[in-house]
Enzyme design. Sequence first.
Site, PDB file in Angstrom:
ATOM      1  N   PHE A   3       4.809 -67.171 -54.696  1.00 54.41           N
ATOM      2  CA  PHE A   3       4.394 -65.891 -53.687  1.00 54.41           C
ATOM      3  C   PHE A   3       5.998 -65.357 -53.711  1.00 54.41           C
ATOM      4  CE2 PHE A   3       4.175 -64.367 -49.838  1.00 54.41           C
ATOM      5  CZ  PHE A   3       3.342 -63.118 -49.878  1.00 54.41           C
ATOM      6  N   ASP A   4       7.119 -66.509 -52.832  1.00 56.86           N
ATOM      7  CA  ASP A   4       8.055 -65.787 -52.561  1.00 56.86           C
ATOM      8  C   ASP A   4       8.959 -65.046 -53.040  1.00 56.86           C
ATOM      9  OD1 ASP A   4       6.998 -67.846 -50.764  1.00 56.86           O
ATOM     10  OD2 ASP A   4       9.184 -67.788 -49.662  1.00 56.86           O
ATOM     11  N   THR A   5       9.318 -65.641 -54.253  1.00 60.55           N
ATOM     12  CA  THR A   5       9.821 -65.285 -55.755  1.00 60.55           C
ATOM     13  C   THR A   5       9.573 -64.153 -56.040  1.00 60.55           C
ATOM     14  OG1 THR A   5      10.221 -67.309 -56.707  1.00 60.55           O
ATOM     15  CG2 THR A   5      10.406 -66.225 -57.969  1.00 60.55           C
TER      16      THR A   5
END
Length: 406
Positions: A198-200
């Site tokens: 999700f972060d990437t």
Amino acid sequence: MSGPRPAVRTRSTTTGAVLDVVIPVYNEETDLGPCVRRLHAHLTEHFPYPFQITVADNASVDGTLTVAEGLRAELPGVEVLHLDAKGRGRALSVAWSASSAPVLAYMDVDLSTDLAALLPLVAPLISGHSDLAIGTRLARTSRVVRGAKREVISRAYNLLLRGALFARFSDAQCGFKAIRADVAEELLPLVRDTGWFFDTELLVLAQRAGLRIHEVPVDWVDDPDSRVDIVATALADLRGMGRLGRSLVTGALPVAELRAQLGRAPLAAPPAQVPVGLPRQLVRFAAVGVASTLAYLLLFVATRGALGAQPANLLALFLTAVANTAANRRLTFGITGSRNAGRHHAQGLLAFGLGLALTSGALAALHAVVAVPARSVELAVLVVANLVATVLRFVLLRLGMHHRRS
């Protein structure tokens, strides 16, 4: 494109939190209480604006939810969100979407990151200077304590991101990030991953949209009790990179629309008679030129015997011209990405044509005067001709690239 974000309007009352810090948890009944109490005490003492802490429990099967409810009753400004499905990305997306705070953040429950970095993380978002902020363990000034295995995996992953997705942020995996709510509202519906990627995915989208990502060096101590499955997470990240890469290549993601809507407008061009950064550009261009000239001479000497003077000159000049344009594009003029790359290389090839005419003409003139000149004389003539061609190359490239950064 949009201009700078407006600064967040703060309030002096205990309501209307400026910052919402989300703690995503799954089966963390032991660590949750100490984490939230420590974070709450730090924010109360050191954070100058109203805040909220949201515990996002995603389908815990132990006593995590009970502990979270107890913390809500104990500490002002603590809220609890329960989800019936697992996934850190899912928990963050739901919690951030439901929050009314203008600045949203998250951190891992183990509090591996020193909380002293929290205010530097969110201050640029509150002021409107930046759109997202990430903690980075890979900065030179970061102080990190962790095993060699995790260090190698983290650096390899971020290098892979740079090569495959052209990421320009340094640390995609650090569990210490923040985003402005108005930006999150536009990006979150486009993020498909519900797990650790999700972060990437969020950061890559933000970068492609032309948003400003602020990086804060952090002090970070590895949690020896971490239950993250490294192999499974790495495989999921690789699948996520493949999916995201395909979406970017095929145009499935509305990157152009996002850039037009969210990206920051370029700065106004300065007066033409005041060239920006000319001394620094000259130094960098000279360094690239020296490296290119050495490479050119090595190629010429290596192929001179087999091809002859003129073909060897053509081959060496062409190869170094392409490399020279790419290096000057990135190092001298600060241009990254593929935007206008074709036009820039066309300008480089025009400079190559001029350089070829100068060096070939110099060789022809030398051979007209001396039938069989010494190799050292040939090289000296070529060096002089290349110096003249280099001046012309700088002028042409600067006219084509200056103030046209992607």
